[in-house]
Design a protein around this motif. Structure first.
Motif, short mmCIF file in Angstrom:
data_model
loop_
_atom_site.label_atom_id
_atom_site.label_comp_id
_atom_site.label_asym_id
_atom_site.label_seq_id
_atom_site.Cartn_x
_atom_site.Cartn_y
_atom_site.Cartn_z
N ALA A 64 0.78 -0.95 0.15
CA ALA A 64 0.02 -0.04 0.05
C ALA A 64 0.87 1.44 -0.08
CB ALA A 64 -0.82 0.04 1.39
N SER A 65 2.00 1.16 0.48
CA SER A 65 2.87 2.38 0.68
C SER A 65 3.39 2.69 -0.75
CB SER A 65 3.89 1.95 1.84
OG SER A 65 5.01 3.10 1.71
N ASP A 92 -6.19 -6.10 -1.04
CA ASP A 92 -6.39 -5.20 0.47
C ASP A 92 -5.44 -4.06 0.36
OD1 ASP A 92 -8.08 -7.34 1.16
OD2 ASP A 92 -6.36 -8.53 2.37
N ALA A 93 -4.10 -4.14 -0.13
CA ALA A 93 -3.37 -2.91 -0.24
C ALA A 93 -3.77 -2.10 -1.27
CB ALA A 93 -1.67 -3.49 -0.63
N ALA A 94 -4.28 -2.53 -2.24
CA ALA A 94 -4.98 -1.47 -3.39
C ALA A 94 -6.28 -0.67 -2.69
CB ALA A 94 -5.70 -2.23 -4.46
N LYS A 95 -7.02 -1.09 -1.95
CA LYS A 95 -8.05 -0.60 -1.22
C LYS A 95 -7.61 0.36 -0.17
CE LYS A 95 -12.15 -0.19 0.53
NZ LYS A 95 -13.39 0.45 -0.35
N GLU A 96 -6.50 0.05 0.50
CA GLU A 96 -5.84 0.85 1.48
C GLU A 96 -5.25 2.11 0.86
OE1 GLU A 96 -2.25 0.69 4.56
OE2 GLU A 96 -3.83 -1.38 4.90
N ALA A 97 -4.77 2.06 -0.28
CA ALA A 97 -4.03 3.03 -1.02
C ALA A 97 -5.02 3.76 -1.92
CB ALA A 97 -2.91 2.52 -1.96
N GLY A 98 -6.07 3.23 -1.88
CA GLY A 98 -7.18 4.31 -2.74
C GLY A 98 -7.11 3.94 -4.40
N VAL A 99 -6.58 2.74 -4.54
CA VAL A 99 -6.45 2.51 -6.10
C VAL A 99 -8.03 2.56 -6.62
CG1 VAL A 99 -6.10 0.70 -7.91
CG2 VAL A 99 -4.28 1.21 -5.94
#
Length: 283
Positions: A64-65, A92-99
């Motif tokens: 995500a970072s 999950d990372a994409a969701k957290e990063a706002g993709v």
């Protein structure tokens, strides 16, 4: 609404992922090639011009970072079958990063409504993306043209066909798949991409027709009742193709092929000359 310009590709290997990276770069996009720390593909010339970022796909915070740092709008997964479970944590990372859009690792036979094997795994992942609220975009391409030799045992000196070999299937070259993917992602507005499916077909053919091309090069076609020992994936896919399921137009819900749907997405790339089997395999 503006077009997407910032992308990340997970699984940027030499088969399809790296080619998508190259095609996006050629269209002026900003591209991050996301790889595991142990990946050997990061030195590939296909990735020249891309930002290389490594992370453990299971580390949601780390992935995500990276996505946030590079303001990634679209994440494309080109993970191989064995790595498909990693798509969930990447999502999950994409969701957290706002993709804003996730392109799952499809690039093959239609999976919606599939009832077995990898079809179920891929279909379930699309459902997972919906549960996260991330729009998805799926590409059904049929078999990669370049894979035909390995699925028919050409290295044995014969073109091996399991069954009659007259069922039609879709096949598209790797470069055409990569080019089409990059083209629609950079030229169509998000509204036409979100939760959409593109079915493409470089050529509609059959194993008998391709076998005839090989026969002209002194590699005879041979119809067999079983493939050589170790040809597990080949046996599975040739069996599916014999049923007509190798078409990009196959409808798993209706359990039949709809040929006119197989190339329905081709129109999104007006003027493009799709590569033929004969051209790609130099037959």
């Amino acid at each position: 609404m503006s077009l997407y310009t910032s992308f990340a590709v997970a699984g940027a290997g030499p088969t399809i992922g790296g080619r998508i990276v190259k095609a996006l770069l050629e269209r002026g996009a900003s591209v991050v090639a996301l790889a595991r720390p142990s990946s050997t593909s990061i030195s590939s010339p296909l990735l020249e011009g891309a930002t290389i970022a490594t992370a453990d796909y299971a580390d949601v915070k780390a992935v995500a970072s990276i996505l946030r740092e590079h303001k990634v709008e679209v994440l494309i997964s080109a993970l191989a079958y064995g790595a498909l479970p990693s798509q969930s944590t990447i999502a999950d990372a994409a969701k957290e990063a706002g993709v804003k859009l996730f392109v799952p690792s499809e690039f093959g036979l239609p999976t919606e409504g599939g009832k077995g094997g990898h079809l179920v795994i891929k279909s379930q992942f699309a459902d997972y993306l919906k549960s996260l609220g991330i729009p998805s975009l799926r590409f059904y391409t049929g078999m990669f043209v370049e894979f035909i030799p390995q699925f028919t045992g050409v290295d044995t000196g014969k073109f091996l066909v399991l069954g009659k070999g007259d069922a039609s299937f879709s096949t598209t070259s790797l470069d055409d798949v990569a080019g089409f993917t990059a083209h629609v992602l950079t030229s169509l507005p998000p509204a036409k991409l979100h939760d959409a499916t593109f079915r493409i077909e470089g050529e509609r053919t059959s194993f008998n027709k391709v076998g005839a091309l090989y026969a002209s090069k002194n590699i005879p076609i041979e119809h067999v009742t079983s493939l050589p020992e170790g040809y597990v994936k080949q046996t599975l896919l040739q069996g599916l193709f014999e049923q007509g399921r190798g078409s990009s137009g196959w409808d798993n819900y209706a359990d039949k092929d709809i040929p006119e749907n197989a190339h329905s997405g081709n129109a999104a790339w007006l003027g493009h000359q799709w590569k033929s089997v004969k051209e790609v395999l130099e037959l």
